[in-house]
Design a protein around this motif. Structure first.
Motif, short mmCIF file in Angstrom:
data_model
loop_
_atom_site.label_atom_id
_atom_site.label_comp_id
_atom_site.label_asym_id
_atom_site.label_seq_id
_atom_site.Cartn_x
_atom_site.Cartn_y
_atom_site.Cartn_z
N GLY A 50 0.78 -1.22 0.00
CA GLY A 50 0.00 0.00 0.00
C GLY A 50 0.81 1.28 0.00
N ALA A 51 1.94 1.28 0.71
CA ALA A 51 2.76 2.49 0.76
C ALA A 51 3.36 2.82 -0.60
N TYR A 52 3.82 1.80 -1.32
CA TYR A 52 4.34 2.04 -2.66
C TYR A 52 3.24 2.50 -3.61
N ALA A 53 2.05 1.93 -3.46
CA ALA A 53 0.93 2.37 -4.28
C ALA A 53 0.60 3.83 -4.00
N ALA A 54 0.55 4.19 -2.71
CA ALA A 54 0.22 5.56 -2.32
C ALA A 54 1.23 6.56 -2.87
N GLU A 55 2.51 6.22 -2.76
CA GLU A 55 3.53 7.15 -3.24
C GLU A 55 3.47 7.31 -4.75
N ILE A 100 11.34 -3.44 7.93
CA ILE A 100 12.39 -2.72 7.22
C ILE A 100 12.79 -3.42 5.92
N ASN A 101 12.65 -4.74 5.85
CA ASN A 101 13.11 -5.43 4.64
C ASN A 101 12.25 -5.15 3.41
N ARG A 102 11.06 -4.51 3.59
CA ARG A 102 10.18 -4.38 2.42
C ARG A 102 9.24 -3.18 2.44
N GLN A 103 9.07 -2.48 3.53
CA GLN A 103 8.05 -1.44 3.61
C GLN A 103 8.66 -0.05 3.46
N LEU A 104 8.10 0.74 2.57
CA LEU A 104 8.62 2.05 2.21
C LEU A 104 8.86 2.97 3.41
N PRO A 105 7.92 3.11 4.34
CA PRO A 105 8.14 4.04 5.45
C PRO A 105 9.01 3.49 6.57
N ALA A 106 9.41 2.22 6.48
CA ALA A 106 10.12 1.57 7.58
C ALA A 106 11.62 1.84 7.53
N LEU A 107 12.10 2.59 8.51
CA LEU A 107 13.51 2.89 8.69
C LEU A 107 13.84 2.68 10.17
N HIS A 108 15.11 2.57 10.48
CA HIS A 108 15.45 2.46 11.90
C HIS A 108 14.99 3.69 12.66
N SER A 109 14.93 4.82 11.99
CA SER A 109 14.52 6.07 12.64
C SER A 109 13.00 6.19 12.80
N THR A 110 12.23 5.33 12.15
CA THR A 110 10.77 5.44 12.23
C THR A 110 10.12 4.30 13.02
N ILE A 111 10.93 3.40 13.57
CA ILE A 111 10.37 2.28 14.33
C ILE A 111 9.49 2.80 15.47
N GLY A 112 8.29 2.23 15.59
CA GLY A 112 7.35 2.62 16.63
C GLY A 112 6.40 3.72 16.22
N MET A 113 6.66 4.35 15.08
CA MET A 113 5.79 5.44 14.62
C MET A 113 4.62 4.88 13.82
N PRO A 114 3.47 5.55 13.81
CA PRO A 114 2.32 5.09 13.02
C PRO A 114 2.62 5.15 11.53
N LEU A 143 3.19 -1.11 -7.13
CA LEU A 143 3.30 -0.34 -8.37
C LEU A 143 2.28 -0.81 -9.41
N TYR A 144 2.02 -2.11 -9.44
CA TYR A 144 0.97 -2.62 -10.32
C TYR A 144 -0.40 -2.04 -9.92
N CYS A 145 -0.65 -1.96 -8.62
CA CYS A 145 -1.91 -1.35 -8.15
C CYS A 145 -2.00 0.09 -8.62
N ALA A 146 -0.91 0.84 -8.45
CA ALA A 146 -0.90 2.25 -8.86
C ALA A 146 -1.13 2.38 -10.35
N ALA A 147 -0.48 1.53 -11.13
CA ALA A 147 -0.65 1.58 -12.59
C ALA A 147 -2.09 1.31 -12.98
#
Length: 241
Positions: free
Chosen positions: A35-40, A63-77, A226-230
């Motif tokens: 969903g995050a890749y589709a949204a972007e 972190i291995n696959r989600q666009l907003p997931a970074l070590h700096s964003t862990i725990g954030m909505p 990306l297929y969803c976005a397309a």
């Protein structure tokens, strides 16, 4: 003079169709690996209004696959992290952010708003089915993501009517339940025909809304998104012909 950030898009699709995209409202439910890749991508294409929905927070396994997931964003909505990112891409985006899990009557209330397209990136069966059925009942165009986990081959990802999907456990479960509601076809889905090795599926306990964990790789969920976005953008553009 500041250049228009959408000038390359305008070169491809033309000024009138780009302007049409700015008037469209897309609902995206689920902001995980797909969903995050589709949204972007939908935002970068010039869509003028988005409603994004996800009640989950980011954790280390994302972190291995989600666009907003970074070590700096862990725990954030997830919804809030993605909202900040989307506004940074398009400061003029009209964005509605729902940081909660939507169930039953709440889903009905959500769908009472006017949308031009819906992206289903939910990974649990009950709310996914509920969203699809109520979109069908309202004649809302929807593209639904099936299972991306356990797969490695991007060449086997495709978009088709749900009645044509195969080798996907999630798609089979959704088809079966839709049949019980008299729905046999008419829903576009992104799915992979690649068979999943049982060895990459593990049973889990004490986790909300899931009984198994499936191995994933970085690019597959992105490709599904990306297929969803397309699918969304191409169909919205086609509706302007």
């Amino acid at each position: 003079m500041e250049r228009n950030w959408l000038e390359r898009t305008e070169l491809l699709i033309g000024k009138e169709k780009l302007q049409a995209l700015t008037t469209k409202h897309v609902l995206i439910v689920g902001l995980g690996g797909v969903g995050a890749y589709a949204a972007e991508s939908i935002t970068r294409a010039g869509i003028g209004e988005l409603t994004i929905v996800d009640g989950d927070s980011l954790n280390i396994s994302n972190i291995n696959r989600q666009l907003p997931a970074l070590h700096s964003t862990i725990g954030m909505p997830k919804a809030e992290v993605m909202a900040n990112r989307l506004r940074d891409i398009n400061p003029e985006l009209k964005l509605h952010v729902i940081n909660s899990y939507i169930k039953d009557d709440e889903m009905i209330d959500l769908l009472n708003n006017k949308y031009d397209y819906v992206v289903d990136a939910i990974d649990t069966i009950s709310p996914k089915l509920f969203l699809i059925i109520h979109c069908v009942n309202r004649n809302l165009p929807i593209v639904s993501c099936m299972g991306a986990g356990g797969r490695l081959n991007p060449a086997l990802v495709q978009v088709a009517d749900i009645s044509k999907s195969y080798n996907c456990t999630l798609a089979r479960a959704i088809r079966k339940r839709l049949h019980q509601h008299g729905i046999n076809k008419g829903i576009r889905v992104v799915f992979s025909s690649e068979k999943v090795d049982k060895a990459v599926v593990q049973e889990v306990e004490n986790e909300q809304n899931k009984k198994t964990t499936v191995g994933t790789i970085s690019y597959m969920t992105a490709i599904f998104g990306l297929y969803c976005a397309a699918e969304v953008i191409q169909n919205l553009l086609a509706s302007e012909n």
